[in-house]
Design a protein around this motif. Structure first.
Motif, PDB file in Angstrom:
ATOM      1  N   ALA A  64       0.828  -1.205   0.000  1.00 15.44           N
ATOM      2  CA  ALA A  64       0.000   0.000   0.000  1.00 15.44           C
ATOM      3  C   ALA A  64       0.859   1.250   0.000  1.00 15.44           C
ATOM      4  O   ALA A  64       0.520   2.267  -0.614  1.00 15.44           O
ATOM      5  N   GLU A  65       2.011   1.182   0.677  1.00 15.08           N
ATOM      6  CA  GLU A  65       2.892   2.340   0.784  1.00 15.08           C
ATOM      7  C   GLU A  65       3.504   2.749  -0.549  1.00 15.08           C
ATOM      8  O   GLU A  65       4.039   3.846  -0.676  1.00 15.08           O
ATOM      9  N   SER A  66       3.436   1.857  -1.537  1.00 13.35           N
ATOM     10  CA  SER A  66       4.024   2.161  -2.848  1.00 13.35           C
ATOM     11  C   SER A  66       3.014   2.715  -3.843  1.00 13.35           C
ATOM     12  O   SER A  66       3.405   3.165  -4.910  1.00 13.35           O
ATOM     13  N   ILE A  67       1.742   2.683  -3.493  1.00 14.47           N
ATOM     14  CA  ILE A  67       0.737   3.004  -4.505  1.00 14.47           C
ATOM     15  C   ILE A  67      -0.095   4.242  -4.230  1.00 14.47           C
ATOM     16  O   ILE A  67      -0.667   4.809  -5.152  1.00 14.47           O
ATOM     17  N   VAL A  68      -0.154   4.685  -2.984  1.00 17.22           N
ATOM     18  CA  VAL A  68      -1.116   5.749  -2.685  1.00 17.22           C
ATOM     19  C   VAL A  68      -0.761   7.054  -3.371  1.00 17.22           C
ATOM     20  O   VAL A  68      -1.652   7.784  -3.814  1.00 17.22           O
ATOM     21  N   ILE A  69       0.520   7.396  -3.475  1.00 16.28           N
ATOM     22  CA  ILE A  69       0.890   8.661  -4.101  1.00 16.28           C
ATOM     23  C   ILE A  69       0.619   8.635  -5.601  1.00 16.28           C
ATOM     24  O   ILE A  69      -0.065   9.517  -6.131  1.00 16.28           O
ATOM     25  N   PRO A  70       1.121   7.633  -6.342  1.00 18.96           N
ATOM     26  CA  PRO A  70       0.836   7.643  -7.787  1.00 18.96           C
ATOM     27  C   PRO A  70      -0.637   7.470  -8.122  1.00 18.96           C
ATOM     28  O   PRO A  70      -1.098   8.021  -9.124  1.00 18.96           O
ATOM     29  N   MET A  71      -1.409   6.757  -7.302  1.00 22.33           N
ATOM     30  CA  MET A  71      -2.817   6.579  -7.645  1.00 22.33           C
ATOM     31  C   MET A  71      -3.579   7.898  -7.562  1.00 22.33           C
ATOM     32  O   MET A  71      -4.555   8.107  -8.282  1.00 22.33           O
ATOM     33  N   ARG A  72      -3.097   8.823  -6.723  1.00 20.38           N
ATOM     34  CA  ARG A  72      -3.772  10.113  -6.591  1.00 20.38           C
ATOM     35  C   ARG A  72      -3.595  10.978  -7.836  1.00 20.38           C
ATOM     36  O   ARG A  72      -4.308  11.962  -8.017  1.00 20.38           O
ATOM     37  N   ASN A  73      -2.651  10.616  -8.677  1.00 21.04           N
ATOM     38  CA  ASN A  73      -2.379  11.410  -9.874  1.00 21.04           C
ATOM     39  C   ASN A  73      -3.289  11.060 -11.045  1.00 21.04           C
ATOM     40  O   ASN A  73      -3.181  11.676 -12.110  1.00 21.04           O
ATOM     41  N   PHE A  74      -4.173  10.085 -10.863  1.00 24.04           N
ATOM     42  CA  PHE A  74      -5.058   9.656 -11.954  1.00 24.04           C
ATOM     43  C   PHE A  74      -6.512   9.750 -11.504  1.00 24.04           C
ATOM     44  O   PHE A  74      -6.879   9.218 -10.456  1.00 24.04           O
ATOM     45  N   PRO A  75      -7.370  10.427 -12.292  1.00 31.17           N
ATOM     46  CA  PRO A  75      -8.769  10.630 -11.900  1.00 31.17           C
ATOM     47  C   PRO A  75      -9.604   9.373 -12.118  1.00 31.17           C
ATOM     48  O   PRO A  75     -10.426   9.294 -13.046  1.00 31.17           O
ATOM     49  N   VAL A  76      -9.374   8.378 -11.283  1.00 33.32           N
ATOM     50  CA  VAL A  76     -10.071   7.094 -11.387  1.00 33.32           C
ATOM     51  C   VAL A  76     -10.706   6.786 -10.038  1.00 33.32           C
ATOM     52  O   VAL A  76     -10.155   7.143  -8.990  1.00 33.32           O
TER      53      VAL A  76
END
Length: 271
Positions: free
Chosen positions: A195-207
């Motif tokens: 989870a610690e590897s994904i939260v920042i990049p996932m916020r960059n995509f409007p999904v």
């Protein structure tokens, strides 16, 4: 979506150095006499490590390192490291301690020493609320020929997929932005990662993202010191106990991640 499970960052697996002779680590008395502690931090793993608006290394790891130095009554020198050179920097005495999501593994424990855990990493399934080939509500749903998984090469999710979702279609890419782009564009349905590897990049995509509540595995992350540097390691263990006891670690974690650690560190005075 359970907000307590959405956070996180980073820890790509680092290549281990070859075993061999290492430069002698600075002993604790030298760190204290020079009043300088050199901490290796990776600024490319936000929010564990990042560059702030003044182009200085900041983040969770930097806050922890600053507090350690304050309690040791020494000055902190932050040294930029990347995942591949974290351990070599320790072995060559370019740094005294290393942070940066250095997950505890047997292979690494053969060449460095670890403190007690600083934080954990929790492997989870990331998918989308809608638009997947089949509904994905549990990890077992991934083991389906129709499911398209995307993954960063060499990450902890790859062996889990091989063991638990062998029927899925798997595409391996070189970085997280490419994986999230594939998910956002409908070319993939899910990925498995900490989870610690994904939260920042996932916020960059409007999904409309969805992280499944089940934690597939938990990993322990300590601070690394050079092999045999027991005096420094033992002092760090006492300091880390105090940082956990007083709530400093958890407060700092929530400052950067916005939610508590998915897998808390047990409160334990023994090391």
């Amino acid at each position: 979506m359970n907000r307590r499970h959405i956070f996180g960052l980073a820890a790509g697996a680092a290549a281990l150095p070859m075993l061999g002779s290492a430069a002698q680590a600075r002993p604790l008395d030298q760190i204290l006499s020079t009043r300088r502690l050199r901490a290796g931090i990776n600024p490319t793993l936000p929010p564990m490590g990042l560059f702030n608006e003044r182009n200085q290394i900041d983040g969770f790891d930097a806050d922890i390192a600053r507090e350690i130095a304050r309690r040791m009554n020494v000055e902190l020198e932050i040294v930029q490291v990347g995942s591949p050179d974290r351990i070599p920097f320790l072995q060559s005495d370019r740094i005294d301690i290393v942070l940066g999501s250095i997950t505890r593994t047997v292979e690494r424990a053969l060449v460095i020493d670890y403190t007690v855990p600083l934080h954990t990493q929790s492997m989870v399934v990331l998918t989308k609320q809608t638009g997947t080939a089949v509904p994905i509500n549990t990890p077992a749903d991934l083991n389906n020929r129709a499911v398209r998984l995307v993954q960063v090469r060499g990450t902890v999710g790859v062996p889990w997929i091989q063991a638990n979702a062998a029927q899925a279609q798997v595409t391996l890419l070189d970085n997280y932005p490419d994986c999230f782009r594939a998910l956002a564009q409908g070319r993939a349905d899910a990925m498995v990662d900490v989870a610690e590897s994904i939260v920042i990049p996932m916020r960059n995509f409007p999904v409309q993202w969805k992280i499944l509540d089940q934690v597939l595995a938990s990993f322990w992350v300590g601070i690394g010191v050079q092999k045999g540097n027991y005096a420094l390691r033992d002092v760090l263990n006492v300091i880390l106990f105090e940082l956990h006891r007083t709530g400093f670690v958890n407060t700092t974690w929530e400052k950067y991640f916005g939610v508590p650690m998915t897998t808390p560190i047990p409160f334990n005075p023994m090391f």
